[in-house]
Each structure stands twice: as C-alpha cells, then as structure tokens.
Design an enzyme around this catalytic site. Structure first.
Site, mmCIF file in Angstrom:
data_model
loop_
_atom_site.group_PDB
_atom_site.id
_atom_site.type_symbol
_atom_site.label_atom_id
_atom_site.label_comp_id
_atom_site.label_asym_id
_atom_site.label_seq_id
_atom_site.Cartn_x
_atom_site.Cartn_y
_atom_site.Cartn_z
ATOM 1 N N SER A 8 23.877 5.909 39.185
ATOM 2 C CA SER A 8 22.471 6.644 39.122
ATOM 3 C C SER A 8 22.685 8.182 38.588
ATOM 4 O O SER A 8 23.915 8.720 38.782
ATOM 5 C CB SER A 8 21.896 6.707 40.496
ATOM 6 O OG SER A 8 20.619 7.545 40.329
ATOM 7 N N GLY A 49 9.019 2.171 19.385
ATOM 8 C CA GLY A 49 8.859 0.895 19.154
ATOM 9 C C GLY A 49 9.408 0.986 17.448
ATOM 10 O O GLY A 49 8.891 1.423 16.731
ATOM 11 N N GLY A 70 27.267 8.394 7.124
ATOM 12 C CA GLY A 70 26.107 8.117 6.046
ATOM 13 C C GLY A 70 25.941 6.775 6.170
ATOM 14 O O GLY A 70 25.852 5.885 7.268
ATOM 15 N N ASP A 114 15.205 4.058 12.594
ATOM 16 C CA ASP A 114 13.906 3.660 12.094
ATOM 17 C C ASP A 114 13.388 4.560 10.815
ATOM 18 O O ASP A 114 12.866 3.912 9.909
ATOM 19 C CB ASP A 114 13.153 3.659 13.183
ATOM 20 C CG ASP A 114 13.339 2.604 14.282
ATOM 21 O OD1 ASP A 114 14.062 1.601 14.050
ATOM 22 O OD2 ASP A 114 12.942 2.855 15.399
#
Length: 328
Positions: A36, A48, A228, A257
């Site tokens: 933990s 998302g 890169g 993304d």
C-alpha cells in the site's frame, strides 16, 4: 479528412506517490505481493484513450466523431468535449452502468501502477459502425483504440468488410489479448500504433516478426518515450523523430494519446509522415507538463514556437498553414 475515434471514454483518478515503487517490491515475492502506498495528491480528470485523442484533435482545429459508451454521468464531460471541437453525437449512454474509471498512481520515477473499471465501455460490442458512418457521409479514417475487446474486434472486422481505412491502437489490451485476438485487430490496418514495449509484445503474442507485421499493416509507428518515435514501412528506411523539449514533466498519463492526435491531425492535413510524428511530439509535450490528460491549453503562437525550436523554421511554417487556435 473525416476521422472517427473509437475507444475508452473514462474518468481518471490520478494520484502521486512521493517515493519509488521499486523500493517496495521484492522480486522473489511478487507472487505474494501486498503493498500500500500513501499518496499525497489526488486529481480527478476526464480521460480514456478515445476521449483524449478526440480532445487533442479538436484542439488542433479538427472535428472528430467520438464513438464509445458511457454512463449517465457523462453530461459534464460531454459538454467539455463539445466545447473543444469534438462531435459527441454518436456517444452511447448506458442505461445501467457508470462511465469507465481509470485509477493510477505515479511515483517519482514516473513509473505507474493502475487499474481500470470498464463499466459502460463493456457495451462497445453492441455498437455498429456502418450506420454511424452513413449518418456522417462516410469516414476517411477510423482509429480503433483500446476498449471492450469484442467491440474492438467488431470495429476492426467491420472496417475491413466495408473498406474503411483504420488505425489499430490496441495499447492496454495487448497485455490481456491472446495471439489470435491481436492478429485479428491489427491485420489490414493502415497504421499500427504501439509504444516500444507493446511492439515487442505484439511480435511475441502474434508470432509474427517485424517484417511479417509490415506485410499486414501499411505503416507501423512505435513511440519510444524520451527517445522519440520511429516510423516503419515495408521496403522503406525507418524515420526517426526526436521528442520536443519540455520544461518539466508533471504526469505522463495521456502522452501517447496526444501523440496519436497530433499524428492524425498531420495526416488530415496531408503532411509527410515525419511531420505528422513531429506534430504528435509537440502536442505530447503539452500533456506531460500538466496533471491530467485534457488540462493543457493549446495556444497557436506558443505551440508553433515550440515546434520551431524542436524541428526548425521550415517544419513550423508547414504546420502553421493548418493550425487554428480553438481556445481564447
């Protein structure tokens, strides 16, 4: 270029751990792991893969069509995306499940531990692309990002059957999919995106060599973090593109993304592949400097200054001809 983006639409719960995960892991005891971490920050953000990529495209002046499944709690997120240039008219609202959630902790090494609750995303297998494409006058390109595995399979098979060019971006699902699944969702792709680790995982699980993958996809794009990105085509020399410089790394979530969004924008503007990757790298630099995947503010002058510093005047001038600032 009319681009549709399919994939996960989620809420991100992002935490930071002031330490190193590696210091708490005992390699010989990983089968009994129970740890933990006390975190010192919590940020709740929109995310998302599909939401992030569509947001990036919208910020660069395009109008992508977002396709995915969410819960009734999506209203505020949907309004945010619409304000940033994303067409959310094809997002399906579940009657029974919440929007997916991504819970991620990042340590001082930028290493991450995360879990993902699919929620409404599991209904992605029920979405048919054909009627959506017809409502929008057809698609020039569909990015198939990570979401419900059977939904990804259906999206891919439908694109092949209908002759719609598609981008395979399996990312997180590569860890869970078997060889047959991965072969099915990348075969015939016009572009295949992975990071460096995922590229090796793709070859290992499919049983295909790098050359055999290039026999089945048009262009293979591999991101390599601080080293890169590289672009591979059958019978052509590899194109290597260095990263754009950043001021200070804050959070790596969503960087890949953003790279994809920039690359797709370059394709829409009919730029050369090298320029597409440079565009992706500069947008990715904006993301890594902020906590959250959609919290960056894109201003055209500053964006072009960074582009010019990284890749030169000629490259920046070529991008400037297409870039429109969507934010005041």
């Amino acid at each position: 270029m009319k681009i549709a983006v399919t994939g996960s639409i989620a809420t991100d719960h992002l935490m930071t751990f002031d330490g190193r995960f590696a210091d708490s892991l005992v390699v010989e005891q990983l089968d009994k792991i129970s740890v933990s971490f006390l975190v010192n920050d919590l940020q709740i953000r929109r995310g998302g893969v599909a939401g992030n990529i569509a947001f990036g495209l919208g910020n660069l002046g395009l109008r992508p069509i977002l396709i995915g499944c969410v819960g009734a709690d999506f209203a505020d997120y949907g309004s945010w995306l619409e304000r940033h240039g994303v067409d959310t008219s094809e997002v399906r609202i579940s009657q029974t499940q919440h929007t997916a959630r991504f819970v991620c902790t990042t340590d001082n090494d930028m290493a991450q531990m995360a879990s993902f609750y699919p929620g409404a995303m599991s209904e992605g297998r029920e979405v048919e692309l054909g009627p959506i494409a017809e409502r929008h006058g057809g698609f020039d390109l569909v990015l198939i990002g990570a979401h419900d595995p059977e939904g990804m399979r259906r999206n891919t098979q439908e694109c092949r059957r209908r002759g719609i060019p598609f981008v395979a971006d399996p990312s997180q699902q590569l860890a869970f999919g078997d060889g047959a699944f991965i072969r099915d969702i990348i075969d015939g792709a016009q572009y295949l995106f992975t990071n460096e680790y995922e590229s090796h995982l793709t070859e290992q699980k499919t049983g295909w060599s790098a050359d055999e993958i290039l026999d089945r996809v048009g262009v293979r794009v591999i991101t390599r973090g601080k080293d890169g990105a590289s672009i591979h085509r059958r019978g052509e020399p590899t194109i290597d593109v260095p990263v754009a410089q950043i001021a200070q790394a804050a959070d790596p979530t969503g960087v890949g993304d953003a790279f994809r969004a920039g690359f797709l924008a370059g394709l829409s503007w009919q730029l050369e592949l090298e320029r597409c990757a440079q565009l992706g790298s500069v947008l990715a630099a904006h993301v890594i400097e902020t906590v959250g995947t959609q919290e960056y503010v894109l201003k055209a002058p500053a964006f072009l200054d960074r582009f010019r510093a990284a890749y030169g005047d000629a490259a920046a001038d070529e991008v400037a001809a297409h870039l429109r600032d969507r934010r005041s």
